[in-house]
Scaffold this motif. Structure first.
Motif, PDB file in Angstrom:
ATOM      1  N   TRP A  84     -12.409  -1.986  -8.411  1.00  9.17           N
ATOM      2  CA  TRP A  84     -12.836  -1.355  -7.151  1.00  9.17           C
ATOM      3  C   TRP A  84     -14.249  -1.775  -6.785  1.00  9.17           C
ATOM      4  O   TRP A  84     -14.727  -1.460  -5.721  1.00  9.17           O
ATOM      5  CB  TRP A  84     -12.766   0.172  -7.277  1.00  9.17           C
TER       6      TRP A  84
ATOM      7  N   GLU B  39      -1.167  -5.773  -5.839  1.00 15.38           N
ATOM      8  CA  GLU B  39      -1.429  -5.481  -4.427  1.00 15.38           C
ATOM      9  C   GLU B  39      -0.771  -6.445  -3.454  1.00 15.38           C
ATOM     10  O   GLU B  39      -0.547  -6.113  -2.316  1.00 15.38           O
ATOM     11  CB  GLU B  39      -2.940  -5.473  -4.195  1.00 15.38           C
TER      12      GLU B  39
ATOM     13  N   GLN C 273      -5.484   9.153  -4.416  1.00 20.82           N
ATOM     14  CA  GLN C 273      -5.669   7.748  -4.036  1.00 20.82           C
ATOM     15  C   GLN C 273      -6.436   6.995  -5.116  1.00 20.82           C
ATOM     16  O   GLN C 273      -6.144   5.832  -5.396  1.00 20.82           O
ATOM     17  CB  GLN C 273      -6.433   7.650  -2.706  1.00 20.82           C
TER      18      GLN C 273
ATOM     19  N   HIS D   4      -9.906   5.032  -2.290  1.00 24.53           N
ATOM     20  CA  HIS D   4      -9.637   4.577  -3.652  1.00 24.53           C
ATOM     21  C   HIS D   4     -10.912   4.087  -4.346  1.00 24.53           C
ATOM     22  O   HIS D   4     -10.926   3.882  -5.553  1.00 24.53           O
ATOM     23  CB  HIS D   4      -8.531   3.515  -3.668  1.00 24.53           C
TER      24      HIS D   4
ATOM     25  N   HIS E 230      -4.659   3.927  -7.456  1.00 25.13           N
ATOM     26  CA  HIS E 230      -5.137   2.554  -7.305  1.00 25.13           C
ATOM     27  C   HIS E 230      -5.170   1.840  -8.645  1.00 25.13           C
ATOM     28  O   HIS E 230      -5.614   2.384  -9.640  1.00 25.13           O
ATOM     29  CB  HIS E 230      -6.544   2.565  -6.689  1.00 25.13           C
TER      30      HIS E 230
ATOM     31  N   ASN F 250       0.856  -1.178   0.000  1.00 25.46           N
ATOM     32  CA  ASN F 250       0.000   0.000   0.000  1.00 25.46           C
ATOM     33  C   ASN F 250       0.895   1.232   0.000  1.00 25.46           C
ATOM     34  O   ASN F 250       1.107   1.863   1.031  1.00 25.46           O
ATOM     35  CB  ASN F 250      -0.912  -0.034   1.230  1.00 25.46           C
TER      36      ASN F 250
END
Lengths: 175, 517
Positions: free
Chosen positions: B516, B165, B508, B458, B512, A6
């Protein structure tokens, strides 16, 4: 064990919104708004004064002067406020298409700046009504997901500009 | 037989459920006619009977045709539905667009051993699909198909996202992890901590509805009471005035407890699925008469809202609403702060104490707090504006009293109202604050009824900064964060802070990578 990445977002080089000059919408749209204001002003004026004039002509007694003052005052105040909002708000009205988002600013008394990221736009629509066809402008509608209330409408664009923005949106979604 | 890949109809019991469902809609639409029929004399009533009979036949034929023409199946990564009597509709929903699948079972459905399935998507309109009757195991199988299966594109998308991620680790299915099993004492506490004021109207309505019937019984009994007891009862009758509010209050509490027990009976919440494959979801089952089973995939949660009243705070428990993307178009931004979600799809969980809240936060917002929290409070100007507005709105009452009873009375009431309004405004002002770690926002509002909204930036749809001319002079601005499940407001922030927050939130969103919703 799963480790989430992150990364910190560094805002130092991130362009601030207000420093960038917004693009004004077409003057034809100003004409349309002025026209709407004029028509509504006349119609509301007639709606207010019509019954009073009818009573004065055909009634037994003339309507009290205070009614004229109240209705006239309300009419002047509301239409005057609207005119002021249009007059002062017009130079502030503008949009901006950046690499990743589209920004629209409107309003003089209550100023609103809305920023919608391209990645959140679900679909778009170009709308051109009779007045738009006559004066040569259109409205670009950008729809976001669900009940976000963030559907953005940018009125007063030329058809070419609206199409270019749409094309840009399509390119973004294909990337 | 669980073959859901070939087009098929619902269970035959669906016809009955459909009939009941359509009759309810018909009655709702035709209630003025029924009221008019009730007040007609016998001669005219036959026309209304004819109208009602025609309505019943139309409902029956409509239900049969709807049942006959409604088919569904899952194939090629899509949920296909064919329906419509006069206008044929073919609906194909890509499985990655399915937001939630809820399984419900009302009394009729339980009688026939079937359940209803509701499929929600996040379209702009008409996105809810309802299957009225499927065998329980078929409903479960359909839900598994709709929520677990993915089209090729979605799988690829997810792979990209998981690479971005997560560092690689062997993906293995996570076991079922219980979050909550509501026991009876806690369930009763939930019932006792409901908003009983909303039930007062029901209690009074019940009294008014049955007063005629009750009066007949009382009159009949009265005739049988000996004259001496009549005198005693008449002497005690003023006590009824004292006891009736208490009875109404007790009735309201009883209604709250009963409705809570009916709704949340055997409430169980658990987490199941693999986080690495993004199939991890929160599951909920509850209900005594109407059984309900629903699930929300964790990655599709758009916002979370905690609500508490002063009674719930006495029991140290909140109610939490987990919201997904809502269908049904735009929601206007009202004057209230906090979260407005329109008809956002949500899972309501009662009895959230501090421990469960921490568990839920860790589950839905694993990186919260990412770093040291920053507290945001509205400028003091917010308090003055609120006090002035509320006080000015109340001043006519003081002026009226002064005009009626004299200037002294008016001035006294004015002083009381302005003081009360000031005290209340201060309470509300102090209840409005937010914290952020730069990625999430947790916004608090309210004093008597408190709300807390949490969003992950995000997932935002848009950010809006609003400022009127007076705000500009006072250097304050409002921020509105639009999510696909509603909006969250931060009001009366210093302008530079509002701008910085807006830019941070947008950054943000842009930073990303991956899905989502």
């Amino acid at each position: 064990m799963t480790h989430l990445k992150n990364a910190f977002v560094d805002l130092a080089d991130w362009p601030e919104l207000d420093e960038i000059q917004l693009v004004p919408v077409l003057p034809a749209y100003a004409k349309a708004r002025a026209l709407v204001w004029g028509v509504v002003t006349v119609v509301v004026g007639l709606a207010f004064s019509g019954p009073l004039v009818a009573i004065a002509i055909w009634g037994d007694n003339a309507p009290p002067r205070v009614l004229w003052l109240i209705f006239g005052g309300l009419w002047l105040l509301s239409m005057g406020w609207w005119a002021l909002e249009e007059w002062k708000g017009w130079p502030l009205r503008g949009y901006l298409v950046r690499d990743r988002d589209v920004v629209y600013r409107r309003g003089w008394w209550s100023r609103t700046i809305t920023a919608v990221p391209f990645t959140r736009i679900q679909h778009s629509e170009i709308q051109q009504g009779p007045m738009g066809r006559w004066l040569g402008y259109c409205t670009l509608k950008l729809y976001t997901a669900g009940a976000s209330g963030a559907n953005l409408e940018i009125p007063g664009l030329s058809m070419a500009t609206a199409r270019n923005i749409r094309r840009m949106l399509e390119d973004q979604s294909h990337e | 037989m669980n073959d859901l890949t070939a087009p098929r109809r619902q269970h035959i019991a669906g016809l009955l459920v459909l009939l009941g469902w359509q009759s309810r809609h018909m009655l709702r639409a035709a209630w003025p006619i029924l009221i008019a029929a009730y007040f007609q004399n016998a001669n005219d009533a036959k026309y209304f009977l004819w109208a009602i009979s025609v309505g019943a036949v139309v409902t029956l034929v409509g239900a049969v045709l709807h049942f006959w023409r409604f088919t569904f199946n899952v194939s090629g990564g899509k949920f296909h539905v064919h329906k419509g009597v006069f206008v044929r509709e073919k609906i194909n929903i890509p499985l990655e667009r399915v937001q939630a699948v809820h399984i419900e079972q009302n009394l009729i459905q339980r009688l026939f051993g079937v359940s209803g399935v509701r499929v929600d998507t996040a379209g702009t309109s008409g996105s809810e699909l309802r299957i009225h009757a499927l065998k329980w195991d078929e409903a479960q199988a359909l839900r598994s198909l709709l929520t677990a299966e993915r089209s090729d594109a979605a799988v690829q998308n997810e792979q990209v996202n998981s690479e971005a991620e997560e560092t690689t680790s062997p993906a293995r299915p996570t076991p079922r992890r219980a979050l909550m099993d509501l026991d009876l004492p806690t369930l009763l506490k939930v019932g006792l901590s409901q908003n009983h004021l909303s039930k007062v109207a029901f209690a009074i309505g019940g009294l008014v509805t049955f007063q005629g019937f009750a009066w007949e019984i009382v009159s009949e009994l009265w005739g049988k009471v000996p004259s001496l007891w009549r005198t005693v009862l008449l002497f005690l009758s003023p006590l009824l005035l004292v006891f009736s509010p208490i009875l109404i209050a007790l009735g309201s509490v009883l209604i709250s407890v009963v409705t809570s027990v009916l709704r949340h009976w055997k409430l169980r919440i658990w987490v199941e699925g693999s986080k690495a494959k993004r199939t991890s979801a929160i599951h909920l089952t509850q209900g005594l008469l109407n059984r309900q089973a629903m699930q929300i995939p964790i990655h599709k949660v758009q916002s979370v809202m905690w609500e508490s009243t002063w009674i719930r705070r006495l029991f140290s428990m909140d109610t939490v609403h987990i919201r997904q993307a809502a269908a049904g178009g735009a929601v206007g931004s009202g004057d209230s702060g906090g979260m407005e979600g329109g008809n956002a799809m949500r899972m309501g969980i009662p009895a959230m104490n501090a421990t469960r809240t921490r568990q839920l936060e860790a589950l839905l917002f694993p990186s919260w707090p990412q770093r040291k929290l920053v507290t945001l409070r509205p400028e003091k100007y917010a308090f003055w504006v609120r006090w002035l507005r509320r006080s000015l709105a109340l001043t006519p009452f003081a002026v009226g009293l002064g005009w009626w009873l004299g200037a002294g009375w008016g001035a006294s009431l004015g002083a009381v109202l302005w003081t009360w309004s000031g005290w209340l405004s201060r309470k509300v002002y102090r209840g409005q604050w937010a914290t952020t770690d730069g990625r999430h926002l947790s916004a608090h509002q309210g004093w008597w009824f408190r709300k807390r909204v949490m969003i992950d930036w995000h997932k935002l749809q848009a950010v809006e900064l609003t400022q009127n001319r007076i705000h500009a002079r006072r250097n304050v601005a409002h921020l509105t964060f639009h999510t696909s499940s509603g909006v969250a407001h931060l009001r009366f922030l210093p302008t530079d802070v509002a701008r910085e927050l807006r830019d941070l939130a947008m950054a943000q969103v842009h930073a990303h990578r991956g899905p989502w919703m």
